[in-house]
Design a protein around this motif. Structure first.
Motif, PDB file in Angstrom:
ATOM      1  N   HIS A 147       0.836  -1.210   0.000  1.00  0.00           N
ATOM      2  CA  HIS A 147       0.000   0.000   0.000  1.00  0.00           C
ATOM      3  C   HIS A 147       0.868   1.257   0.000  1.00  0.00           C
ATOM      4  CE1 HIS A 147      -3.388   2.635   0.776  1.00  0.00           C
ATOM      5  NE2 HIS A 147      -2.782   3.099   1.852  1.00  0.00           N
ATOM      6  N   ASP A 148       1.898   1.283   0.854  1.00  0.00           N
ATOM      7  CA  ASP A 148       2.804   2.439   0.886  1.00  0.00           C
ATOM      8  C   ASP A 148       3.529   2.595  -0.447  1.00  0.00           C
ATOM      9  OD1 ASP A 148       2.067   2.910   3.493  1.00  0.00           O
ATOM     10  OD2 ASP A 148       3.843   1.976   4.376  1.00  0.00           O
ATOM     11  N   HIS A 149       3.868   1.477  -1.059  1.00  0.00           N
ATOM     12  CA  HIS A 149       4.507   1.500  -2.379  1.00  0.00           C
ATOM     13  C   HIS A 149       3.600   2.179  -3.403  1.00  0.00           C
ATOM     14  CE1 HIS A 149       6.116  -0.065  -6.181  1.00  0.00           C
ATOM     15  NE2 HIS A 149       4.970  -0.684  -6.379  1.00  0.00           N
ATOM     16  N   HIS A 150       2.321   1.836  -3.396  1.00  0.00           N
ATOM     17  CA  HIS A 150       1.380   2.447  -4.337  1.00  0.00           C
ATOM     18  C   HIS A 150       1.233   3.946  -4.068  1.00  0.00           C
ATOM     19  CE1 HIS A 150      -0.647  -1.686  -5.191  1.00  0.00           C
ATOM     20  NE2 HIS A 150       0.393  -1.470  -5.951  1.00  0.00           N
ATOM     21  N   LEU A 151       1.165   4.327  -2.797  1.00  0.00           N
ATOM     22  CA  LEU A 151       1.080   5.755  -2.469  1.00  0.00           C
ATOM     23  C   LEU A 151       2.327   6.496  -2.935  1.00  0.00           C
ATOM     24  CD1 LEU A 151      -0.434   5.689   1.153  1.00  0.00           C
ATOM     25  CD2 LEU A 151      -1.596   6.288  -0.986  1.00  0.00           C
ATOM     26  N   SER A 152       3.474   5.843  -2.830  1.00  0.00           N
ATOM     27  CA  SER A 152       4.720   6.460  -3.287  1.00  0.00           C
ATOM     28  C   SER A 152       4.714   6.668  -4.797  1.00  0.00           C
ATOM     29  CB  SER A 152       5.909   5.585  -2.874  1.00  0.00           C
ATOM     30  OG  SER A 152       7.118   6.099  -3.373  1.00  0.00           O
ATOM     31  N   LEU A 153       4.177   5.697  -5.538  1.00  0.00           N
ATOM     32  CA  LEU A 153       4.077   5.845  -6.991  1.00  0.00           C
ATOM     33  C   LEU A 153       3.145   6.984  -7.359  1.00  0.00           C
ATOM     34  CD1 LEU A 153       3.898   2.126  -8.217  1.00  0.00           C
ATOM     35  CD2 LEU A 153       5.886   3.636  -8.159  1.00  0.00           C
ATOM     36  N   VAL A 154       2.029   7.091  -6.649  1.00  0.00           N
ATOM     37  CA  VAL A 154       1.086   8.184  -6.898  1.00  0.00           C
ATOM     38  C   VAL A 154       1.773   9.528  -6.667  1.00  0.00           C
ATOM     39  CG1 VAL A 154      -0.965   9.346  -5.978  1.00  0.00           C
ATOM     40  CG2 VAL A 154      -1.027   6.894  -6.467  1.00  0.00           C
ATOM     41  N   PRO A 165      -4.963  15.168 -11.668  1.00  0.00           N
ATOM     42  CA  PRO A 165      -5.861  15.654 -10.613  1.00  0.00           C
ATOM     43  C   PRO A 165      -5.386  15.171  -9.252  1.00  0.00           C
ATOM     44  CG  PRO A 165      -6.859  13.809 -11.788  1.00  0.00           C
ATOM     45  CD  PRO A 165      -5.604  14.158 -12.534  1.00  0.00           C
ATOM     46  N   GLN A 166      -5.269  16.082  -8.304  1.00  0.00           N
ATOM     47  CA  GLN A 166      -4.779  15.734  -6.975  1.00  0.00           C
ATOM     48  C   GLN A 166      -5.346  16.675  -5.920  1.00  0.00           C
ATOM     49  OE1 GLN A 166      -0.409  16.607  -6.892  1.00  0.00           O
ATOM     50  NE2 GLN A 166      -0.675  16.938  -9.082  1.00  0.00           N
ATOM     51  N   ASP A 167      -6.651  16.928  -6.022  1.00  0.00           N
ATOM     52  CA  ASP A 167      -7.290  17.893  -5.137  1.00  0.00           C
ATOM     53  C   ASP A 167      -7.946  17.280  -3.914  1.00  0.00           C
ATOM     54  OD1 ASP A 167      -6.561  19.956  -6.815  1.00  0.00           O
ATOM     55  OD2 ASP A 167      -8.383  19.802  -8.021  1.00  0.00           O
ATOM     56  N   LEU A 175      -5.970   7.922  -8.985  1.00  0.00           N
ATOM     57  CA  LEU A 175      -4.583   7.614  -9.293  1.00  0.00           C
ATOM     58  C   LEU A 175      -4.193   6.231  -8.777  1.00  0.00           C
ATOM     59  CD1 LEU A 175      -2.886  11.073  -8.596  1.00  0.00           C
ATOM     60  CD2 LEU A 175      -3.615  10.107 -10.771  1.00  0.00           C
ATOM     61  N   LEU A 176      -4.675   5.865  -7.586  1.00  0.00           N
ATOM     62  CA  LEU A 176      -4.396   4.524  -7.064  1.00  0.00           C
ATOM     63  C   LEU A 176      -5.010   3.452  -7.959  1.00  0.00           C
ATOM     64  CD1 LEU A 176      -4.849   5.064  -3.228  1.00  0.00           C
ATOM     65  CD2 LEU A 176      -2.747   4.386  -4.399  1.00  0.00           C
ATOM     66  N   LEU A 177      -6.209   3.719  -8.450  1.00  0.00           N
ATOM     67  CA  LEU A 177      -6.844   2.764  -9.363  1.00  0.00           C
ATOM     68  C   LEU A 177      -6.075   2.664 -10.675  1.00  0.00           C
ATOM     69  CD1 LEU A 177     -10.623   3.566  -8.749  1.00  0.00           C
ATOM     70  CD2 LEU A 177      -9.416   1.450  -8.162  1.00  0.00           C
ATOM     71  N   MET A 178      -5.500   3.774 -11.123  1.00  0.00           N
ATOM     72  CA  MET A 178      -4.697   3.732 -12.335  1.00  0.00           C
ATOM     73  C   MET A 178      -3.450   2.867 -12.114  1.00  0.00           C
ATOM     74  SD  MET A 178      -2.748   6.777 -14.434  1.00  0.00           S
ATOM     75  CE  MET A 178      -1.457   6.857 -13.199  1.00  0.00           C
ATOM     76  N   LEU A 212      -5.088  11.007 -17.494  1.00  0.00           N
ATOM     77  CA  LEU A 212      -4.819  11.514 -16.152  1.00  0.00           C
ATOM     78  C   LEU A 212      -3.621  12.462 -16.135  1.00  0.00           C
ATOM     79  CD1 LEU A 212      -5.462   8.356 -13.939  1.00  0.00           C
ATOM     80  CD2 LEU A 212      -6.824  10.446 -14.072  1.00  0.00           C
ATOM     81  N   ILE A 213      -2.597  12.177 -16.941  1.00  0.00           N
ATOM     82  CA  ILE A 213      -1.451  13.074 -17.013  1.00  0.00           C
ATOM     83  C   ILE A 213      -1.891  14.473 -17.437  1.00  0.00           C
ATOM     84  CG2 ILE A 213       0.585  13.617 -18.432  1.00  0.00           C
ATOM     85  CD1 ILE A 213       1.379  10.687 -18.254  1.00  0.00           C
ATOM     86  N   GLU A 214      -2.838  14.515 -18.352  1.00  0.00           N
ATOM     87  CA  GLU A 214      -3.284  15.809 -18.876  1.00  0.00           C
ATOM     88  C   GLU A 214      -4.550  16.292 -18.191  1.00  0.00           C
ATOM     89  OE1 GLU A 214      -3.403  15.338 -23.109  1.00  0.00           O
ATOM     90  OE2 GLU A 214      -1.247  15.644 -23.256  1.00  0.00           O
TER      91      GLU A 214
END
Length: 226
Positions: A147-154, A165-167, A175-178, A212-214
């Protein structure tokens, strides 16, 4: 008589004390790291060959050519070795995502090539994928690590691509689902035989990443590095 500078034989004189010198000893901390690495490498080979369930700690010790006491000094049980292997595998995935973030310009072609490369890496390390799956299914520590690994990637992606988007919680969930979609696609495409059509997956997941990047503005635009 000592040799002069530029003489044909410039070797310095040999003294008796020099002959008595021994190689510099390995520091205790360095020796500890070498032993730990040897244990991990041996365990990885055993697990990859026979699976984790059928390998005992004693077999790992024999493969690493260390005593049982030394093995248990470094790793109290098999789960702790799996955690170490999982950590190394996740660090490898972090480096793969970092490669995308280091691209000067990112468009759908760049993302597709990156995804294809990710699949190829997993294909060449199929056994490592099993360690990640085992980690997900075994201990709370392993699940928390993933889980921490995924948060780090996000966080890595969001820091590189300001359009993502990160609001709030909903954006983080997207982003986690991506990340989960990328992992699932790359893992399924790397199986033998492949569990998903590679080209179709590259197109669908690549478009989702670019969207998502754009910031949801599409995937065809060339975007300079921020």
């Amino acid at each position: 008589m000592c040799c002069e500078l530029g003489a044909a034989n410039p070797r310095p004189p040999i003294y008796e004390n020099d002959l008595m010198k021994s190689p510099a000893p390995i520091r205790r901390e360095d020796q500890r790291k070498l032993t730990r690495r040897k244990i991990v490498d041996a365990a990885r080979a055993c697990f990859y060959e026979r699976g984790t369930a059928d390998v005992s700690m004693e077999e790992v010790a024999r493969a690493a050519q260390v005593g049982r006491a030394t093995l248990y000094l470094h790793f109290p049980n098999k789960d702790s070795i799996l955690i170490e292997l999982l950590s190394q595998n996740l660090a490898g995935v972090q480096r793969i995502f970092a490669e995308l973030c280091q691209q000067e310009r990112v468009d759908i072609d760049v993302v597709t090539r990156w995804l294809r490369g990710y699949v190829e890496v997993l294909r060449s390390h199929r056994e490592a994928m099993r360690i990640v799956r085992i980690g997900i299914a075994t201990t709370d520590e392993a699940r928390a690590m993933i889980h921490d690994h995924h948060l780090s990637l996000v966080a890595m992606l969001a820091a590189r691509f300001s359009g993502m988007p990160q609001d709030g919680p909903a954006d983080q969930a997207r982003l986690l689902l991506m990340i989960a979609r990328i992992d699932f696609f790359a893992g399924a495409a790397a199986e033998s035989p492949s569990q998903i059509d590679l080209e179709a997956g590259l197109s669908l997941v690549g478009q989702e990443i670019m969207g998502l990047i754009e910031g949801g503005k599409g995937h065809s635009r060339n975007r300079p590095r921020n």
